[in-house]
Design a protein around this motif. Structure first.
Motif, mmCIF file in Angstrom:
data_model
loop_
_atom_site.group_PDB
_atom_site.id
_atom_site.type_symbol
_atom_site.label_atom_id
_atom_site.label_comp_id
_atom_site.label_asym_id
_atom_site.label_seq_id
_atom_site.Cartn_x
_atom_site.Cartn_y
_atom_site.Cartn_z
ATOM 1 N N ALA A 27 1.018 -1.327 0.184
ATOM 2 C CA ALA A 27 0.157 0.040 0.021
ATOM 3 C C ALA A 27 0.973 1.426 -0.039
ATOM 4 N N GLN A 30 2.838 1.806 -3.333
ATOM 5 C CA GLN A 30 2.171 1.782 -4.770
ATOM 6 C C GLN A 30 2.499 3.090 -5.577
ATOM 7 N N LEU A 56 -5.009 1.748 -4.498
ATOM 8 C CA LEU A 56 -5.452 0.504 -3.385
ATOM 9 C C LEU A 56 -5.529 1.353 -2.102
ATOM 10 N N ARG A 57 -6.928 1.075 -1.514
ATOM 11 C CA ARG A 57 -6.890 1.720 -0.245
ATOM 12 C C ARG A 57 -7.510 0.835 0.691
ATOM 13 N N ILE A 62 -5.797 -4.929 -0.755
ATOM 14 C CA ILE A 62 -4.527 -5.225 -0.481
ATOM 15 C C ILE A 62 -4.230 -6.787 -0.391
ATOM 16 N N LEU A 88 -3.898 1.345 7.116
ATOM 17 C CA LEU A 88 -4.098 1.654 5.652
ATOM 18 C C LEU A 88 -4.702 3.086 5.370
ATOM 19 N N ARG A 92 -2.810 6.432 3.415
ATOM 20 C CA ARG A 92 -3.474 7.233 2.549
ATOM 21 C C ARG A 92 -3.188 8.665 2.783
#
Length: 171
Positions: A27, A30, A56-57, A62, A88, A92
């Protein structure tokens, strides 16, 4: 400090298990257009990232990428004392801060991180750190990484209020 160096501090604080660490690394590293260290051509993570791939969040996204069950990542994180999905969310957020440090506009941050609009990014930051996107203080990425470590792995929320997962119900 580069994004990779800063986020490695967060990843190195993760107590495990190895599969969860792999998921968080995936994550964090990426491809995110606009962050110099996360070019799609960069192969230092051992992962390939097509340019047009969505951000991808989610635990599900994942888990699919690293070939395991989402429930495993969530339960394994809980067994080790942290929330995988909260980790995660912080990744982000750190991507967003890195984009802002690179001079990206808020609209660009929203687009690159999969938010539908500015209000979504603002609600996200408010839930995570207690301030809307427009109220975020201009602090270096390293500061936010420390806040992320405290919140995710030590249960000390960025806002100073009790972390919901650490609240004990008294009967």
């Amino acid at each position: 400090m580069s994004f990779r160096a800063a986020v490695r501090v967060f990843l190195n604080a993760c107590p495990g298990p190895p599969m969860a660490i792999v998921g968080l690394r995936f994550a964090a590293f990426q491809a995110v257009g606009g962050i110099r260290d996360l070019c799609p051509e960069d192969s230092s993570t051992g992962q390939s990232h097509p340019r047009n791939e969505p951000y991808l969040r989610s635990v599900i996204g994942i888990a699919e990428r690293i070939n395991c069950r989402p429930a495993y990542l969530s339960k394994a994180g809980a067994r080790f004392g942290y929330s995988f999905s909260r980790a995660l969310r912080w990744i982000r957020f750190l991507h967003g801060i890195a984009l802002l440090e690179e001079g990206a506009r808020m609209e660009t941050v929203c687009d690159r991180l999969g938010f539908s609009d500015l209000a979504g990014w603002s609600r996200f930051t408010t839930r995570l750190v207690g301030r809307s996107a427009g109220q975020l203080p201009v602090l270096p990425l390293e500061h936010w990484v420390r806040k992320a470590i405290d919140d995710v792995y030590f249960g000390l929320p960025a806002t100073g209020a009790p972390h919901p997962s650490n609240s004990k119900r008294v009967v």
